[in-house]
Motif scaffolding. Structure first.
Motif, PDB file in Angstrom:
ATOM      1  N   SER A 470     -35.502-103.270  43.752  1.00  0.00           N
ATOM      2  CA  SER A 470     -34.125-102.670  44.171  1.00  0.00           C
ATOM      3  C   SER A 470     -32.935-102.614  42.919  1.00  0.00           C
ATOM      4  O   SER A 470     -31.839-101.959  43.226  1.00  0.00           O
ATOM      5  CB  SER A 470     -33.513-103.395  45.538  1.00  0.00           C
ATOM      6  OG  SER A 470     -33.284-104.856  45.286  1.00  0.00           O
ATOM      7  N   ASP A 501     -36.879 -98.729  50.640  1.00  0.00           N
ATOM      8  CA  ASP A 501     -37.242 -97.227  50.072  1.00  0.00           C
ATOM      9  C   ASP A 501     -38.570 -96.731  50.529  1.00  0.00           C
ATOM     10  O   ASP A 501     -39.716 -97.394  50.403  1.00  0.00           O
ATOM     11  CB  ASP A 501     -37.176 -97.642  48.756  1.00  0.00           C
ATOM     12  CG  ASP A 501     -37.169 -96.229  47.583  1.00  0.00           C
ATOM     13  OD1 ASP A 501     -38.018 -95.227  48.284  1.00  0.00           O
ATOM     14  OD2 ASP A 501     -36.712 -96.160  46.663  1.00  0.00           O
ATOM     15  N   ALA A 545     -33.658 -90.557  52.730  1.00  0.00           N
ATOM     16  CA  ALA A 545     -34.379 -90.795  51.259  1.00  0.00           C
ATOM     17  C   ALA A 545     -33.856 -89.413  50.688  1.00  0.00           C
ATOM     18  O   ALA A 545     -34.386 -88.478  50.935  1.00  0.00           O
ATOM     19  CB  ALA A 545     -35.731 -90.904  51.237  1.00  0.00           C
TER      20      ALA A 545
END
Length: 635
Positions: A470, A501, A545
């Motif tokens: 991250s 993610d 996303a």
């Protein structure tokens, strides 16, 4: 991004008379005592038209933040601007005195940093800090500044704009604090705004809100902006033009559409390719049948605070969670901050006690109490933390860092330990010369590789990877992902891979667990989590996303942030669906009255939801640009 914005950016860039910023031959060097200067930024040229959003994009160490800071006449400790010109309007920034720079910073050029938490004083009310710049520069009276702040709070879509300024920083969420920092920067109506990785630390769902708010304000006030990022998909939603940087040099400059869809330079092409991690084609060594799983989590409950008479913690973080990890398998755990992902890893690692449930390692009970675990159990389960900067001692050498677990678990010393350190560095693709360097001298990607090598030194069966990418840029993150897959093939190690993610979890995981508010709301293999139907929360994560195309942000805002249908009062049953307040598919009289049952879909995924598979798929595949009747789910 609208055609109007693209047209405006192109026209402005072609007309030098409309430029607000003009940088020519910019050079920045870094120096250490007793060493020769190192050039960090090499003879950079670019301009920014008035009203244009220019993105500076590249990996860590590419010079993007150094260049952005130079627009304020600032160089970080150990660095200095040694060449070139920087003009903001009619002002020659490099010729300004210290007092002149004070008048520029925060007044004509404003800066929005990556970490809002570090930008605020936790002991002062938010309003006092937001208007401070206007008070210092004398641009507004206190009353007018407070009125302007409320106007900005409203424009930035902050809740309760009239009263949020009375709160303290710890009383608002991370996404709200990031927008409040934007209000702090914009209070003086600056000519130029620098946004330095302002959404990197945010969950994907929060990121949409923040990006939408930033873009709305930029358009509303006609601002000129520099957007610093390593994420092309985010930049695609914000920028008119993009400057691609690596090693302190410009590799390519172009309109956003051209950079995204027709990149010319090989480095730009590598950035575009790294946005979507490639899903591994290798078959997992894990089998559904056969020996006992490596690790089983059964009905785990954990939390913080005083325990009740029944032994339950005051604040429950994990509630009745099941999980299975087989040898050579990767299980991905995905969810927003606060979903319980890191708590799950801590309990498995023995860093936090269980309040209920059971842990099994190779079918044998594993104590949730660290003091009751054997050294062998310590060795078999290792954890790699999110932030390598805080996980590694910056003054220790890499060799010393890796030698400690080698001695503790295997009794290796001297030459045997040095040989094994060299082998570990080779495993994580670091040069042997790194052994004598202090960890504080390494780049972010190198530190994370050392962090991983330290876990591998124990020769574990299971590595708990807690948001290990991250804090890394896109290219370095993709390289770490490749490394994890390669190590799994070589060593047969299993991973619990924690992230927010969806692209990364799909790229590496065999099975995926979706967590929300401490509950496991969906479980399935990678194929099941690649296409609808999903649990409504999984659908929100997937839809949030960023995609590598302009215009995605507008569609996502409509798709993910619609006004919810009214629903009756809840009976406060703690067993009700935790996603109920945010669910666009909730059913009055059902979702707010009874607990959802576990449902198995045709693709093998298990979801906690009242909705049928047909209803989930219909809602999640219906185009969002049709009329309201078509958008509504069929009950």
């Amino acid at each position: 991004m609208s055609a109007e914005l693209l047209h405006r950016g192109t026209l402005a860039a072609n007309d030098a008379t409309h430029n607000l910023v003009d940088v020519r031959g910019l050079r920045v060097v870094g120096s250490r005592p007793g060493e020769a200067d190192t050039t960090i930024v090499h003879d950079i040229d670019f301009e920014i038209a008035r009203g244009e959003v220019l993105a500076l994009i590249g990996e860590s160490g590419s010079g993007k933040t150094t260049i952005a800071l130079s627009l304020m006449g600032h160089a970080r400790s150990g660095c200095r601007i040694t060449g070139g010109s920087i003009r903001i309007g009619d002002t020659d920034v490099r010729s300004l005195s210290a007092k002149g720079l004070e008048g520029l910073r925060g007044r004509r050029v404003a800066y929005i940093a990556q970490s809002a938490a570090a930008a605020f004083n936790q002991s002062r009310a938010i309003m006092d800090q937001v208007i401070e710049s206007a008070m210092i520069h004398g641009t507004l009276s206190k009353r007018d500044a407070q009125a302007k702040a409320v106007e900005l709070f409203r424009a930035l879509a902050l809740p309760e704009p009239e009263t949020i300024g009375r709160r303290y920083p710890h009383q608002v969420s991370g996404g709200q604090l990031q927008r409040l920092m934007a209000a702090m920067a914009l209070i003086t109506d600056p000519e130029l705004v620098i946004l330095d990785e302002p959404t990197t630390a945010l969950d994907v769902t929060t990121q949409i809100d923040v990006l939408q708010a930033f873009r709305r304000v930029i358009r509303q006030y006609g601002m000129t902006a520099v957007y610093v990022s390593h994420d092309l998909a985010v930049v695609a939603q914000m920028a008119d033009r993009i400057v691609v940087l690596s090693d302190g040099q410009i590799r390519e400059v172009g309109a956003t559409e051209q950079i995204l869809h027709a990149p010319r330079h090989p480095y730009t092409q590598s950035l575009v390719a790294a946005v979507q991690p490639v899903v591994s084609a290798c078959a997992s060594a894990a089998q559904a049948d056969g020996p006992a799983p490596l690790l089983e989590v059964r009905r785990m409950t954990a939390g913080y605070g005083r325990k009740s008479a029944k032994g339950w913690p005051e604040k429950i973080i994990l509630n009745d969670v099941d999980l299975t990890i087989r040898r050579g398998q990767t299980v991905g755990v995905i969810g927003e901050s606060g979903s319980g992902k890191t708590t799950l890893a801590k309990v498995i690692a023995g860093l936090m006690p269980m309040a209920g449930g059971q842990l099994l390692l190779d079918g044998e009970p594993l104590s949730g109490n660290l003091s009751r675990r054997t050294r062998e159990q310590f060795r078999r389960i290792q954890i790699v933390f999110q932030n390598a900067d805080t996980a590694l001692n910056p003054v220790h050498s890499v060799e010393r860092t890796l030698a400690r677990p080698l001695k503790f678990y295997h009794g290796l010393k001297g030459e045997k330990a040095r040989r094994r350190v060299a082998e570990l560095l080779e495993l994580v693709r670091l040069p042997a010369s790194c052994a004598q360097r202090s960890t504080g001298e390494l780049s972010g990607g190198q530190k994370q590789r050392v962090n991983l090598a330290r876990a591998l030194a124990a020769e574990p069966d299971l590595i708990l990877c807690d948001e290990v990418m991250s804090a890394l840029d896109t290219v370095v993150g993709a390289a770490i992902l490749d490394l994890l897959r390669e190590l799994q093939q070589k060593l047969g190690v299993s991973y619990l891979f924690i992230t927010h993610d969806i692209a990364k979890v799909r790229a590496i995981s065999d099975d995926i667990v979706v967590m929300y508010a401490g509950h496991r709301v969906e479980t399935g293999d990678r194929a099941a989590l690649s296409a609808p139907p999903f649990h409504p929360y999984s659908h929100l994560l997937v839809s949030s996303a960023p995609e590598l195309r302009a215009g995605w942000l507008d569609e996502a805002s409509e798709r993910c942030h619609q006004t919810l249908t009214p629903i009756g009062a809840s009976d406060d049953n703690p067993e009700l669906c935790t996603f109920l307040p945010r669910c666009p598919m909730r059913i009055d009289g059902v979702c707010n009255r009874t607990a959802p049952a576990k449902r198995t879909l045709a693709n093998g995924a298990q979801v906690l939801c009242h909705r049928s598979e047909e209803e989930l798929e219909r809602f999640q595949t219906t185009p969002r640009d049709e009329d309201a009747a078509a958008r509504a789910p069929v009950f």
